[in-house]
Motif scaffolding. Structure first.
Motif, PDB file in Angstrom:
ATOM      1  N   GLN A  18       0.833  -1.214   0.000  1.00 50.15           N
ATOM      2  CA  GLN A  18       0.000   0.000   0.000  1.00 50.15           C
ATOM      3  C   GLN A  18       0.862   1.258   0.000  1.00 50.15           C
ATOM      4  OE1 GLN A  18      -2.393  -1.011   3.442  1.00 50.15           O
ATOM      5  NE2 GLN A  18      -4.117  -1.644   2.156  1.00 50.15           N
ATOM      6  N   HIS A  19       1.951   1.214   0.749  1.00 46.10           N
ATOM      7  CA  HIS A  19       2.864   2.361   0.775  1.00 46.10           C
ATOM      8  C   HIS A  19       3.513   2.558  -0.596  1.00 46.10           C
ATOM      9  CE1 HIS A  19       5.458   5.438   2.346  1.00 46.10           C
ATOM     10  NE2 HIS A  19       6.532   4.751   1.997  1.00 46.10           N
ATOM     11  N   ALA A  20       3.867   1.470  -1.261  1.00 49.01           N
ATOM     12  CA  ALA A  20       4.436   1.568  -2.609  1.00 49.01           C
ATOM     13  C   ALA A  20       3.457   2.262  -3.552  1.00 49.01           C
ATOM     14  CB  ALA A  20       4.794   0.176  -3.129  1.00 49.01           C
ATOM     15  N   ILE A  21       2.175   1.960  -3.402  1.00 53.69           N
ATOM     16  CA  ILE A  21       1.145   2.583  -4.241  1.00 53.69           C
ATOM     17  C   ILE A  21       0.972   4.058  -3.877  1.00 53.69           C
ATOM     18  CG2 ILE A  21      -1.335   2.597  -4.707  1.00 53.69           C
ATOM     19  CD1 ILE A  21      -1.157  -0.531  -4.527  1.00 53.69           C
ATOM     20  N   GLU A  22       1.117   4.386  -2.592  1.00 48.78           N
ATOM     21  CA  GLU A  22       1.067   5.797  -2.193  1.00 48.78           C
ATOM     22  C   GLU A  22       2.203   6.577  -2.862  1.00 48.78           C
ATOM     23  OE1 GLU A  22       1.270   5.823   2.069  1.00 48.78           O
ATOM     24  OE2 GLU A  22      -0.659   4.815   2.272  1.00 48.78           O
ATOM     25  N   LEU A  23       3.376   5.943  -2.933  1.00 46.53           N
ATOM     26  CA  LEU A  23       4.530   6.590  -3.567  1.00 46.53           C
ATOM     27  C   LEU A  23       4.365   6.686  -5.080  1.00 46.53           C
ATOM     28  CD1 LEU A  23       7.414   4.903  -1.533  1.00 46.53           C
ATOM     29  CD2 LEU A  23       6.551   7.245  -1.288  1.00 46.53           C
ATOM     30  N   ASP A  24       3.750   5.644  -5.670  1.00 44.64           N
ATOM     31  CA  ASP A  24       3.536   5.617  -7.120  1.00 44.64           C
ATOM     32  C   ASP A  24       2.163   5.016  -7.403  1.00 44.64           C
ATOM     33  OD1 ASP A  24       3.477   5.295  -9.860  1.00 44.64           O
ATOM     34  OD2 ASP A  24       5.280   4.056  -9.965  1.00 44.64           O
ATOM     35  N   PRO A  25       1.148   5.842  -7.578  1.00 45.97           N
ATOM     36  CA  PRO A  25      -0.217   5.341  -7.820  1.00 45.97           C
ATOM     37  C   PRO A  25      -0.369   4.533  -9.107  1.00 45.97           C
ATOM     38  CG  PRO A  25      -0.250   7.670  -7.261  1.00 45.97           C
ATOM     39  CD  PRO A  25       1.180   7.294  -7.461  1.00 45.97           C
ATOM     40  N   ASN A  26       0.662   4.510  -9.951  1.00 48.24           N
ATOM     41  CA  ASN A  26       0.623   3.728 -11.188  1.00 48.24           C
ATOM     42  C   ASN A  26       1.494   2.474 -11.125  1.00 48.24           C
ATOM     43  OD1 ASN A  26      -1.143   5.483 -12.618  1.00 48.24           O
ATOM     44  ND2 ASN A  26       0.567   6.916 -12.820  1.00 48.24           N
ATOM     45  N   PHE A  27       1.822   2.026  -9.926  1.00 50.48           N
ATOM     46  CA  PHE A  27       2.690   0.858  -9.723  1.00 50.48           C
ATOM     47  C   PHE A  27       1.854  -0.413  -9.889  1.00 50.48           C
ATOM     48  CE2 PHE A  27       6.163  -0.817  -6.571  1.00 50.48           C
ATOM     49  CZ  PHE A  27       6.538  -1.775  -7.497  1.00 50.48           C
ATOM     50  N   ALA A  28       1.755  -0.867 -11.121  1.00 52.85           N
ATOM     51  CA  ALA A  28       0.874  -1.981 -11.470  1.00 52.85           C
ATOM     52  C   ALA A  28       1.181  -3.253 -10.680  1.00 52.85           C
ATOM     53  CB  ALA A  28       0.967  -2.259 -12.969  1.00 52.85           C
ATOM     54  N   VAL A  41      -6.305 -14.551   1.163  1.00 51.08           N
ATOM     55  CA  VAL A  41      -6.915 -14.409   2.493  1.00 51.08           C
ATOM     56  C   VAL A  41      -8.437 -14.275   2.420  1.00 51.08           C
ATOM     57  CG1 VAL A  41      -4.797 -13.488   3.538  1.00 51.08           C
ATOM     58  CG2 VAL A  41      -6.533 -11.898   2.651  1.00 51.08           C
ATOM     59  N   GLY A  42      -8.996 -14.486   1.226  1.00 53.60           N
ATOM     60  CA  GLY A  42     -10.450 -14.539   1.082  1.00 53.60           C
ATOM     61  C   GLY A  42     -11.154 -13.203   0.980  1.00 53.60           C
ATOM     62  N   GLU A  43     -10.436 -12.138   0.680  1.00 52.26           N
ATOM     63  CA  GLU A  43     -11.057 -10.819   0.514  1.00 52.26           C
ATOM     64  C   GLU A  43     -11.263 -10.565  -0.977  1.00 52.26           C
ATOM     65  OE1 GLU A  43      -9.758  -7.533   2.888  1.00 52.26           O
ATOM     66  OE2 GLU A  43      -8.855  -8.881   4.367  1.00 52.26           O
ATOM     67  N   GLU A  44     -12.299 -11.200  -1.530  1.00 54.17           N
ATOM     68  CA  GLU A  44     -12.507 -11.209  -2.973  1.00 54.17           C
ATOM     69  C   GLU A  44     -12.806  -9.830  -3.555  1.00 54.17           C
ATOM     70  OE1 GLU A  44     -11.566 -13.780  -4.675  1.00 54.17           O
ATOM     71  OE2 GLU A  44     -11.191 -14.839  -2.800  1.00 54.17           O
ATOM     72  N   ASP A  45     -13.542  -8.984  -2.837  1.00 55.10           N
ATOM     73  CA  ASP A  45     -13.829  -7.644  -3.353  1.00 55.10           C
ATOM     74  C   ASP A  45     -12.550  -6.837  -3.523  1.00 55.10           C
ATOM     75  OD1 ASP A  45     -16.531  -8.193  -3.442  1.00 55.10           O
ATOM     76  OD2 ASP A  45     -16.999  -7.179  -1.549  1.00 55.10           O
ATOM     77  N   ARG A  46     -11.687  -6.908  -2.520  1.00 55.83           N
ATOM     78  CA  ARG A  46     -10.415  -6.180  -2.602  1.00 55.83           C
ATOM     79  C   ARG A  46      -9.514  -6.788  -3.671  1.00 55.83           C
ATOM     80  NH1 ARG A  46      -8.522  -4.767   3.489  1.00 55.83           N
ATOM     81  NH2 ARG A  46      -8.879  -2.559   3.174  1.00 55.83           N
ATOM     82  N   CYS A  47      -9.577  -8.100  -3.804  1.00 59.88           N
ATOM     83  CA  CYS A  47      -8.824  -8.776  -4.855  1.00 59.88           C
ATOM     84  C   CYS A  47      -9.245  -8.251  -6.221  1.00 59.88           C
ATOM     85  CB  CYS A  47      -9.032 -10.288  -4.771  1.00 59.88           C
ATOM     86  SG  CYS A  47      -8.403 -11.181  -6.209  1.00 59.88           S
ATOM     87  N   LEU A  48     -10.536  -8.229  -6.472  1.00 61.50           N
ATOM     88  CA  LEU A  48     -11.046  -7.784  -7.759  1.00 61.50           C
ATOM     89  C   LEU A  48     -10.685  -6.318  -8.027  1.00 61.50           C
ATOM     90  CD1 LEU A  48     -12.626  -8.373 -10.308  1.00 61.50           C
ATOM     91  CD2 LEU A  48     -14.726  -7.856  -9.050  1.00 61.50           C
ATOM     92  N   GLU A  49     -10.828  -5.482  -7.015  1.00 56.03           N
ATOM     93  CA  GLU A  49     -10.501  -4.052  -7.153  1.00 56.03           C
ATOM     94  C   GLU A  49      -9.040  -3.850  -7.548  1.00 56.03           C
ATOM     95  OE1 GLU A  49      -9.707  -0.537  -3.916  1.00 56.03           O
ATOM     96  OE2 GLU A  49     -11.425  -1.844  -3.558  1.00 56.03           O
ATOM     97  N   ASN A  50      -8.134  -4.548  -6.862  1.00 57.75           N
ATOM     98  CA  ASN A  50      -6.708  -4.397  -7.144  1.00 57.75           C
ATOM     99  C   ASN A  50      -6.314  -5.078  -8.444  1.00 57.75           C
ATOM    100  OD1 ASN A  50      -5.115  -2.955  -4.855  1.00 57.75           O
ATOM    101  ND2 ASN A  50      -6.725  -4.129  -3.844  1.00 57.75           N
ATOM    102  N   SER A  51      -6.948  -6.196  -8.772  1.00 61.95           N
ATOM    103  CA  SER A  51      -6.689  -6.866 -10.055  1.00 61.95           C
ATOM    104  C   SER A  51      -7.067  -5.960 -11.219  1.00 61.95           C
ATOM    105  CB  SER A  51      -7.481  -8.162 -10.164  1.00 61.95           C
ATOM    106  OG  SER A  51      -6.977  -9.137  -9.309  1.00 61.95           O
ATOM    107  N   LYS A  52      -8.213  -5.312 -11.098  1.00 58.62           N
ATOM    108  CA  LYS A  52      -8.683  -4.420 -12.165  1.00 58.62           C
ATOM    109  C   LYS A  52      -7.725  -3.249 -12.336  1.00 58.62           C
ATOM    110  CE  LYS A  52     -12.253  -2.392 -14.637  1.00 58.62           C
ATOM    111  NZ  LYS A  52     -11.413  -1.759 -15.606  1.00 58.62           N
ATOM    112  N   LYS A  53      -7.288  -2.676 -11.243  1.00 57.69           N
ATOM    113  CA  LYS A  53      -6.363  -1.544 -11.316  1.00 57.69           C
ATOM    114  C   LYS A  53      -5.047  -1.971 -11.980  1.00 57.69           C
ATOM    115  CE  LYS A  53      -5.126   2.690 -10.330  1.00 57.69           C
ATOM    116  NZ  LYS A  53      -5.633   3.829 -11.049  1.00 57.69           N
ATOM    117  N   ALA A  54      -4.512  -3.126 -11.575  1.00 58.68           N
ATOM    118  CA  ALA A  54      -3.276  -3.628 -12.182  1.00 58.68           C
ATOM    119  C   ALA A  54      -3.486  -3.902 -13.668  1.00 58.68           C
ATOM    120  CB  ALA A  54      -2.814  -4.899 -11.465  1.00 58.68           C
TER     121      ALA A  54
END
Length: 185
Positions: A18-28, A41-54
């Protein structure tokens, strides 16, 4: 963050990504790693959100990283055939990259139930990364499914001996001990 994650600190590595993303919001790749962790860890909504961004940022990375991002995205949206194609292409393009072997072995275990196909893929991961737990784990699972617990136990002992064990490895060892009536285990 990768080092912490690979040594078994999946959830502990989240703030670092998360800190890496704060430093570079385009860090795929940071988004992609977070997606993989959230999936584990079973957090599918967060998984999908971050997968889409990447996935949206995938043109900014190397070809090898693009494979990783793409196959994780297809897993997150449930397109397993496209994920399989991406993993197979990654193995052909980068035969010394261990990740696609482990992920395809995982898929053969979990999604396809083709346990015999998972074992050689997991073993190839272990050949490439003998000190990482994933190959041992993904080979032991199909041995259990094929009612070959001795081979699963032997693999997990090799993982411990190689100091390639993590929470998943110890959980599987516990299950094997339970199935074998091994109270000490």
């Amino acid at each position: 963050a990768d080092e912490l994650r690979n040594s078994g600190g999946e959830t502990e590595s989240i703030p670092l990504f998360q800190h890496a993303i704060e430093l570079d919001p385009n860090f795929a790749m940071a988004y992609a790693r977070l997606a993989a962790i959230y999936s584990n860890v079973g957090e599918e909504d967060r998984c999908l959100e971050n997968s889409k961004k990447a996935f949206d940022l995938r043109e900014r990375v190397s070809e090898r990283e693009r494979y990783y991002i793409t196959e994780h995205y297809y897993q997150a949206i449930g397109d397993l055939e496209k994920r399989k194609e991406s993993l197979e292409s990654a193995i052909k393009a980068y035969p010394n990259n261990s990740n696609p072997y482990a992920n395809l072995a995982y898929d053969y275990n979990l999604y396809y139930g083709q346990f015999e196909k998972a074992i050689p893929l997991a073993n190839e991961f272990t050949r490439l990364e003998p000190n990482a737990p994933f190959g041992y784990f993904h080979a032991a699972l199909p041995y259990m499914a094929l009612n070959r617990p001795e081979e699963a136990q032997s693999l997990m002992q090799r993982a411990v001996d190689a100091k390639a064990d993590n929470l998943f490895a110890h959980s599987l060892m516990y299950q094997l001990a339970f199935l074998n009536g091994d109270a000490d285990g």
